[in-house]
Scaffold this motif. Structure first.
Motif, mmCIF file in Angstrom:
data_model
loop_
_atom_site.group_PDB
_atom_site.id
_atom_site.type_symbol
_atom_site.label_atom_id
_atom_site.label_comp_id
_atom_site.label_asym_id
_atom_site.label_seq_id
_atom_site.Cartn_x
_atom_site.Cartn_y
_atom_site.Cartn_z
ATOM 1 N N PHE A 293 0.896 -1.179 0.088
ATOM 2 C CA PHE A 293 0.021 -0.093 -0.066
ATOM 3 C C PHE A 293 1.045 1.417 0.061
ATOM 4 O O PHE A 293 0.986 2.252 -0.609
ATOM 5 N N ASN A 294 1.870 1.128 0.880
ATOM 6 C CA ASN A 294 2.838 2.546 0.912
ATOM 7 C C ASN A 294 3.390 2.772 -0.576
ATOM 8 O O ASN A 294 3.465 4.005 -1.116
ATOM 9 N N VAL B 286 0.784 3.996 -2.978
ATOM 10 C CA VAL B 286 0.675 5.549 -2.760
ATOM 11 C C VAL B 286 1.865 6.256 -3.390
ATOM 12 O O VAL B 286 1.414 7.098 -4.044
ATOM 13 N N ALA C 213 1.553 6.366 -7.124
ATOM 14 C CA ALA C 213 0.386 7.264 -7.533
ATOM 15 C C ALA C 213 0.874 8.787 -7.277
ATOM 16 O O ALA C 213 0.521 9.575 -8.285
ATOM 17 N N LYS C 214 1.902 9.052 -6.603
ATOM 18 C CA LYS C 214 2.026 10.418 -6.400
ATOM 19 C C LYS C 214 3.099 10.835 -7.436
ATOM 20 O O LYS C 214 3.001 11.708 -8.092
ATOM 21 N N ASP D 289 7.759 11.134 1.306
ATOM 22 C CA ASP D 289 7.124 9.947 1.881
ATOM 23 C C ASP D 289 8.173 8.777 1.681
ATOM 24 O O ASP D 289 8.159 8.149 2.642
ATOM 25 N N ALA E 246 2.215 4.118 6.358
ATOM 26 C CA ALA E 246 1.109 3.778 5.841
ATOM 27 C C ALA E 246 0.337 5.154 6.238
ATOM 28 O O ALA E 246 -0.264 5.822 5.589
ATOM 29 N N SER F 92 1.566 8.341 4.969
ATOM 30 C CA SER F 92 1.386 8.420 3.369
ATOM 31 C C SER F 92 0.075 8.771 2.980
ATOM 32 O O SER F 92 -0.252 9.518 2.152
ATOM 33 N N LEU F 93 -0.900 8.287 3.918
ATOM 34 C CA LEU F 93 -2.364 8.820 3.720
ATOM 35 C C LEU F 93 -2.551 10.114 4.079
ATOM 36 O O LEU F 93 -3.173 10.913 3.186
ATOM 37 N N LEU G 221 -1.017 12.248 1.295
ATOM 38 C CA LEU G 221 -1.888 12.055 0.066
ATOM 39 C C LEU G 221 -3.035 13.063 0.072
ATOM 40 O O LEU G 221 -3.553 13.731 -0.947
#
Length: 77
Positions: free
Chosen positions: A12-13, A16, A19-20, A32, A58, A61-62, A65
């Motif tokens: 997941f990390n 993310v 995606a960035k 991050d 994590a 990161s959220l 985001l």
């Protein structure tokens, strides 16, 4: 079981961060990744410490985001 959970959180990390990068948020993605690396080194002495570092990363990161950092880079001359 625990290793599976850690694998999902680490994946997941990285998703993310990916995606960035895809959305041209390079500074955010770099921050991050550095935070993930620093937390892993700081808490890497034990398995439970590594779990704490991964989950904390994590959550960070959220947060990054949703609310990206507002860092002004100097303009080149």
């Amino acid at each position: 079981m625990e290793l599976g959970i850690i694998g999902v959180v680490v994946a997941f990390n990285f998703l993310v961060i990916y995606a960035k990068i895809r959305h041209s948020r390079y500074l955010d993605a770099g921050l991050d990744f550095i935070l993930l690396s620093v937390l892993s080194v700081l808490f890497g002495g034990s398995y439970s410490g590594l779990v704490v570092a991964t989950v904390a990363s994590a959550i960070i990161s959220l947060y990054l985001l949703v609310k990206p950092p507002k860092i002004q880079l100097p303009k080149p001359p």
